[in-house]
Design an enzyme around this catalytic site. Structure first.
Site, PDB file in Angstrom:
ATOM      1  N   GLU A 189      -2.785  -0.707   2.729  1.00 47.06           N
ATOM      2  CA  GLU A 189      -3.361   0.454   2.053  1.00 47.06           C
ATOM      3  C   GLU A 189      -2.727   0.615   0.669  1.00 47.06           C
ATOM      4  OE1 GLU A 189      -6.187   2.756   2.170  1.00 47.06           O
ATOM      5  OE2 GLU A 189      -5.678   2.366   4.247  1.00 47.06           O
ATOM      6  N   ASP A 190      -3.554   0.690  -0.361  1.00 42.20           N
ATOM      7  CA  ASP A 190      -3.072   1.033  -1.706  1.00 42.20           C
ATOM      8  C   ASP A 190      -1.976   0.102  -2.249  1.00 42.20           C
ATOM      9  OD1 ASP A 190      -4.954   2.937  -1.683  1.00 42.20           O
ATOM     10  OD2 ASP A 190      -3.653   4.675  -1.664  1.00 42.20           O
ATOM     11  N   ARG A 229      -0.407   1.359  -6.025  1.00 46.67           N
ATOM     12  CA  ARG A 229      -1.681   1.796  -6.598  1.00 46.67           C
ATOM     13  C   ARG A 229      -2.260   2.872  -5.684  1.00 46.67           C
ATOM     14  NH1 ARG A 229      -6.523   1.959  -5.753  1.00 46.67           N
ATOM     15  NH2 ARG A 229      -6.215   0.921  -3.755  1.00 46.67           N
ATOM     16  N   ASN A 287     -11.202   7.727  -6.646  1.00 47.23           N
ATOM     17  CA  ASN A 287     -10.516   8.902  -6.114  1.00 47.23           C
ATOM     18  C   ASN A 287      -9.239   9.181  -6.914  1.00 47.23           C
ATOM     19  OD1 ASN A 287     -12.184   9.481  -3.884  1.00 47.23           O
ATOM     20  ND2 ASN A 287     -11.333   7.748  -2.775  1.00 47.23           N
ATOM     21  N   LYS A 302      -3.781   8.691   6.708  1.00 50.75           N
ATOM     22  CA  LYS A 302      -4.722   7.757   7.337  1.00 50.75           C
ATOM     23  C   LYS A 302      -4.555   7.770   8.856  1.00 50.75           C
ATOM     24  CE  LYS A 302      -6.490   5.654   3.654  1.00 50.75           C
ATOM     25  NZ  LYS A 302      -7.869   5.375   3.331  1.00 50.75           N
ATOM     26  N   TYR A 312      -6.478  14.348   3.485  1.00 50.98           N
ATOM     27  CA  TYR A 312      -6.917  13.060   2.963  1.00 50.98           C
ATOM     28  C   TYR A 312      -7.330  13.314   1.516  1.00 50.98           C
ATOM     29  CZ  TYR A 312      -9.309   8.507   3.492  1.00 50.98           C
ATOM     30  OH  TYR A 312      -9.710   7.207   3.377  1.00 50.98           O
ATOM     31  N   ASP A 356      -7.883  -1.852   3.806  1.00 50.29           N
ATOM     32  CA  ASP A 356      -8.835  -0.744   3.720  1.00 50.29           C
ATOM     33  C   ASP A 356      -9.495  -0.669   2.342  1.00 50.29           C
ATOM     34  OD1 ASP A 356     -10.174   1.459   4.794  1.00 50.29           O
ATOM     35  OD2 ASP A 356      -8.746   2.846   3.928  1.00 50.29           O
ATOM     36  N   ASP A 357      -8.745  -1.014   1.287  1.00 54.18           N
ATOM     37  CA  ASP A 357      -9.284  -0.892  -0.070  1.00 54.18           C
ATOM     38  C   ASP A 357     -10.311  -1.982  -0.366  1.00 54.18           C
ATOM     39  OD1 ASP A 357      -7.414   1.280  -0.862  1.00 54.18           O
ATOM     40  OD2 ASP A 357      -5.968  -0.288  -0.397  1.00 54.18           O
TER      41      ASP A 357
END
Length: 499
Positions: A260-261, A170, A425, A188, A117, A283-284
């Protein structure tokens, strides 16, 4: 009992709608069994199993327990100097012996979480093309338009409970990595199993490839995705609509789709569009918000007061920033019974153009508008800290080194115990390091970051930084949704998860 067939493996019967004709399922044996990561145990096959499954002679004679295999592999992993080599070794293991992979991850979660991760997964995505060995998950590109349902049926598992999907635009704070973003859903979902206890076969990683705007990848001869600029607008919306419809048709109402992203503009639109009709979770926006609010609630024990007594300043007004801000405002509103419009006023956001204030309202993206309060324009973060005098400073900008010495010192001069959260991150994009936060605040800061930092010694005291890691929320949150049979996600669930 189910249709006269007794279920012995304890699988979730509710999700098992497709019946299996007994004679269509063959038991892998011999050479094939050793090549099947889900059932291969390597030297841990017992004498009886070696006889029953035609493995005699295909394995060296020694017998090894899973514990001994684990000890050997952990020893090997620790020999690698480079984190990316550890990542590749872990992925190889997942492709070879799935049970042992999860045994390692569950027993050594603190040591291996940064490998599968953030931060290592970020580097893996950047180099995914050159370390690519065997495809993991499903790749759905513009070439599959009109055929997505067929593509889903190509996946060997029919009982899927969680899908993690990205379009790679992203990835962490690293930007557009196109098709190479697949490392994120894969990572994930390994945590869904290791931390949430879901069966690996119930998890499906998906990358939607609509092209990339990353010139470096477009010119890279080893790039594994579509060589074109990103599709946008109607073409993009139609592909996602087809995907979401196909998912529901193929896996039913209760399949959880975790976004996600995705880039900001798409993330908010997709969440808004599909929340009423699908079981979706971003999630973001929501995961990050939950884990940060949990951290703030925990930090109140150290700084005192209620959530409503504090002022919050964010650097970064994207998915994470506005998502966290909204959840904090919601919790304050719940505690104080004040309307949301009021509680939002305790929260200020700074974006690339400075403090978000009402005079900028016309030019703001829709998700920033609720945060435009009355104040004269302020350019930089330092001036914003001096003007707003926040007790909590939260970085979600994706830009490293932005909490400068002056900013941290200003926070420390306003507050006895300033709360500083550097959430971006991977580690290279963190707004400041743990050491900087503790040193510049003379050991008074309460600090957490998105990626892990080692403990810091300052003035003969050891400070252990917190980690605001979504891995603390989404595996349990997803498990709760699946166990409860929920068909929609509500904000109350997020607040319950924080607590």
């Amino acid at each position: 009992m189910m249709n006269g067939v007794e279920k012995t493996n304890g699988e979730d019967v509710a999700t098992e709608e497709q019946l299996i004709t007994p004679w269509t399922v063959s038991v892998a044996s011999g050479y094939t069994l050793l090549r099947d990561p889900r059932h291969n145990k390597g030297l841990a096959f017992t004498e009886n199993e070696r006889d029953a499954h035609y493995l005699r002679g295909l394995l060296p004679p020694a017998l090894m327990t899973q514990e001994l295999q684990e000890k050997k592999l952990m020893h090997n992993l620790r020999q690698y100097e480079v984190p990316l080599q550890r990542y590749m070794a872990m992925m190889d293991l997942q492709e070879r012996n799935e049970r042992l992979f999860y045994k390692l991850l569950i027993d050594n979660v603190e040591e291996l979480l940064p490998v599968v991760y953030t931060p290592t997964v970020g580097e893996a995505c950047q180099k995914y093309g050159s370390i690519f060995r065997r495809p993991q998950g499903l790749y759905i590109s513009l070439k599959e338009k009109g055929k997505i349902l067929e593509v889903l049926k190509n996946w060997p598992e029919s009982n899927i409970q969680v899908i993690v999907v990205t379009d790679g635009e992203r990835i962490l704070g690293l930007g557009d990595l196109g098709c190479q973003g697949m490392g994120i859903p894969v990572g994930k979902l390994s945590l869904y199993t290791a931390l949430g206890g879901l069966r690996p076969s119930a998890c499906l990683p998906v990358t939607i490839d609509v092209g990339t705007n990353n010139e470096k990848l477009l010119n890279d001869e080893f790039y594994i995705g579509l060589r074109q600029r990103r599709a946008t607008g109607q073409e993009y919306a139609e592909l996602l609509e087809e995907f979401m419809t196909a998912v529901k048709k193929n896996y039913g109402e209760k399949v959880l789709v975790q976004f996600e992203d995705f880039a900001n503009h798409n993330a908010f639109e997709l969440l808004e569009k599909y929340s009423p009709t699908h079981l979706v979770f971003n999630d973001d926006i929501q995961g990050t918000a939950s884990v940060v609010l949990a951290g703030l609630l925990a930090a109140l024990k150290l700084v005192g007061g209620a959530l409503a007594d504090h002022r919050f300043l964010f650097l970064g007004a994207g998915e994470a920033g506005t998502g966290i801000a909204e959840l904090i405002a919601l919790e304050i509103s719940k505690q104080t019974k004040a309307p949301l419009e009021e509680t939002r006023k305790k929260i200020w956001l700074v974006d690339s153009k400075g403090l978000i204030v009402s005079s900028r309202k016309e030019s703001l993206q829709h998700f920033k508008k609720p945060w435009a309060h009355d104040h004269e324009p302020v350019k930089g973060l330092l001036d914003a800290v001096k003007a707003i005098k926040p007790s909590v400073l939260i970085g979600s900008s994706g830009v490293g080194k932005t909490f400068t010495k002056e900013v941290v010192e200003a926070m420390a001069s306003i507050n006895e115990k300033p709360l500083i959260l550097a959430l971006s991150n991977p580690t290279s994009q963190s707004e400041c390091t743990a050491e900087e936060a503790y040193t510049w605040s003379k050991g008074r800061a309460i600090f957490a970051s998105g990626s892990p930092f080692d403990p810091v010694e300052y003035n003969r005291k050891v400070f252990v930084p917190g980690q605001a890691n979504n891995a603390y929320i989404f595996p349990g949150f997803g498990l709760g949704l699946i166990m409860s049979g929920a068909i929609r996600v509500h904000d109350d669930m997020l607040l319950a998860a924080c607590k």
